[in-house]
Design an enzyme around this catalytic site. Structure first.
Site: not given
Ligand code: HEC
Ligand code: HEC
Length: 409
Positions: A165
């Site tokens: 990521e």
């Molecule tokens: C490369 C793409 C990417 C980046 C960059 C990213 N995310 Fe995500 N995010 C995802 C993915 C894919 C998931 C689901 C992963 C899992 O559940 O294993 C996720 C899950 C989440 C969730 C959980 C939502 C739920 O319904 O469970 C939150 C809140 C979130 N991200 C916030 C953030 C924050 C804050 C950052 C920066 C610090 C961030 N993400 C950076 C792709 C990304």
């Protein structure tokens, strides 16, 4: 059982619980600021000024009591923190090569999700899971598809150091990098006083910003508030199917106090069962010594292991292939669907349910063929579309899509 409007379903509840907008005060010091998105970019950087009271107007349909309850005691909302969190959320410099921010995958132009099958991080590396929307994530009982993070604060620390990521080596490296960006020192001072820049204050600021990212005020909310004309006849039939023949409500739970269409539990509905040898994967996952959160976080986004779902967290065989029941607000805007992005459209999702999911040894007992006709499946889709927030639609039109910085070769 047939629910047609909020009035019928909740007729006995007192009126005060159906207020359209609820003003919430988190007053720490003097002064009052009405928070809006335009104002967050210009924030006071004066460390001596008292933290500003924060006023949040909840969109129609969201529960004010629960909202208040879910603000952690050790991380009260302030305007300074929210503005700092927003800046961090959109800052690509939090990634190792300055190319990717949280908003790359959680883009306001795509309802705080993205339209890729799976999240795409630094150097265009692909994770194994679909990016969920950040809207209403504060209401999740646990974060991520497998619930591996207990709070928004803990969640936000992980993508920054996930190798697929944002790719930073570890938290000390993240803190050192933010400390090196001179504009942040006064902003952290204003938000956190003497606490300074730490991984915890970074996480608290980002989580506070996320607690302003809400979705409500949909045609369905107006329908439940008594406006019978707010949704079409097809959508009303779809709502009935959702509650009865479709059995959707048994997992996508809805009630006035938690109106998010999720029981926040983990179910194997068979999405992960396609082409998986679960037993072999589970054996290999156990050999990885996945005892700490960082290790589980890496496994969760790795092909194959990802499909173990909740099992990665609990190591309970019953949780193999189980994922968190998705919330359904704005679902129309966040295709493709499911934890792996395997279903392209809402109709594809309904067809998947209609055949009873994908058979496998851990299939949830609630899954069975539904015998829905084609017109009934269309009605269900019409219902799901009534969950789209007017505010989300408007905001999507008014913002430019986030861009990914080209990565240095
Ligand atoms: C490369 C793409 C990417 C980046 C960059 C990213 N995310 Fe995500 N995010 C995802 C993915 C894919 C998931 C689901 C992963 C899992 O559940 O294993 C996720 C899950 C989440 C969730 C959980 C939502 C739920 O319904 O469970 C939150 C809140 C979130 N991200 C916030 C953030 C924050 C804050 C950052 C920066 C610090 C961030 N993400 C950076 C792709 C990304
Ligand atoms: C046994 C519990 C259960 C039942 C019954 C159920 N769902 Fe789900 N639903 C889930 C789970 C769990 C997921 C996530 C599964 C995954 O990604 O592996 C999900 C995902 C979805 C998604 C994808 C959301 C997204 O953002 O990717 C939609 C849409 C959906 N369900 C609609 C429905 C509809 C409509 C029905 C009724 C026909 C229904 N569900 C019945 C548990 C259930």
């Amino acid at each position: 059982m047939k629910f047609t409007s909020k009035k019928e379903r909740w007729g006995a509840k007192k009126n005060s619980r159906v207020q359209l907008a609820v003003v919430m005060l988190f007053a720490i010091g003097a002064g009052l600021m009405v928070f809006n998105f335009a104002s967050t970019r210009k924030i006071s950087a004066d460390a001596n000024a008292a933290p500003k009271a924060f006023v949040m107007t909840l969109p129609k349909g969201l529960p004010a009591d629960l909202y208040k309850e879910l603000i952690p005691k050790d991380n009260p909302m302030t305007a300074e923190k929210i503005a700092l969190g927003e800046k961090l959320f959109f800052d690509k410099r939090l990634s190792v090569d300055n190319t990717v921010s949280c908003s790359t995958c959680h883009d306001p132009a795509t309802a705080m999700a993205d339209s890729n099958m799976v999240g795409i991080g630094i150097e265009n590396k692909k994770g194994a899971r679909n990016s969920p929307s950040v809207f209403n994530a504060m209401f999740n009982e646990a974060q991520f598809w497998d619930g591996r993070a207990p709070s928004l604060e803990e969640q936000s620390k992980l993508p920054i150091i996930n190798s697929l990521e944002m790719g930073m080596k570890d938290h000390p490296q993240v803190v050192a990098k933010v400390k090196g960006l001179s504009e942040y020192a006064p902003l952290f001072a204003a938000a956190f006083g003497n606490e300074g820049i730490t991984i915890d204050t970074i996480a608290k600021a980002i989580a506070s910003f996320e607690r302003t990212q809400l979705s409500g005020n949909s045609p369905f909310d107006r329908f439940m508030a008594g406006d019978k004309k707010a949704i079409s006849e097809a959508a009303k039939r779809g709502w009935d199917l959702f509650n009865n023949q479709g059995r959707c409500i048994s997992c996508h739970a809805f009630n006035e106090s938690t109106p998010f269409f999720s029981d926040f539990k983990f179910h194997n509905i068979g999405v992960a069962a396609k082409d998986q040898n679960f037993a072999a994967l589970a054996r290999r996952a156990r050999s990885f010594g996945s005892d700490n959160l960082k290790a589980v976080d890496e496994l969760a986004l790795s092909p194959g292991f990802s499909e173990l779902g909740r099992y990665l967290v609990t190591k309970q065989p019953k949780d193999i292939g189980a994922f968190k029941t998705s919330m359904l607000r704005d679902v129309e805007l966040t295709a493709p669907y499911m934890h792996n992005g395997s279903e392209k459209t809402l109709l594809d999702v309904i067809k998947f349910y209609n055949k009873g999911g994908e058979l496998n040894p851990n299939l949830d007992g609630g899954m069975r063929p539904l015998k829905l006709t084609d017109p009934q499946m269309d009605d269900l889709v019409e219902f799901l579309k009534t969950l789209t927030s007017d505010d989300t639609r408007r905001r999507m039109k008014s913002v430019k899509p986030q861009t990914r910085a080209p990565f240095p070769k």
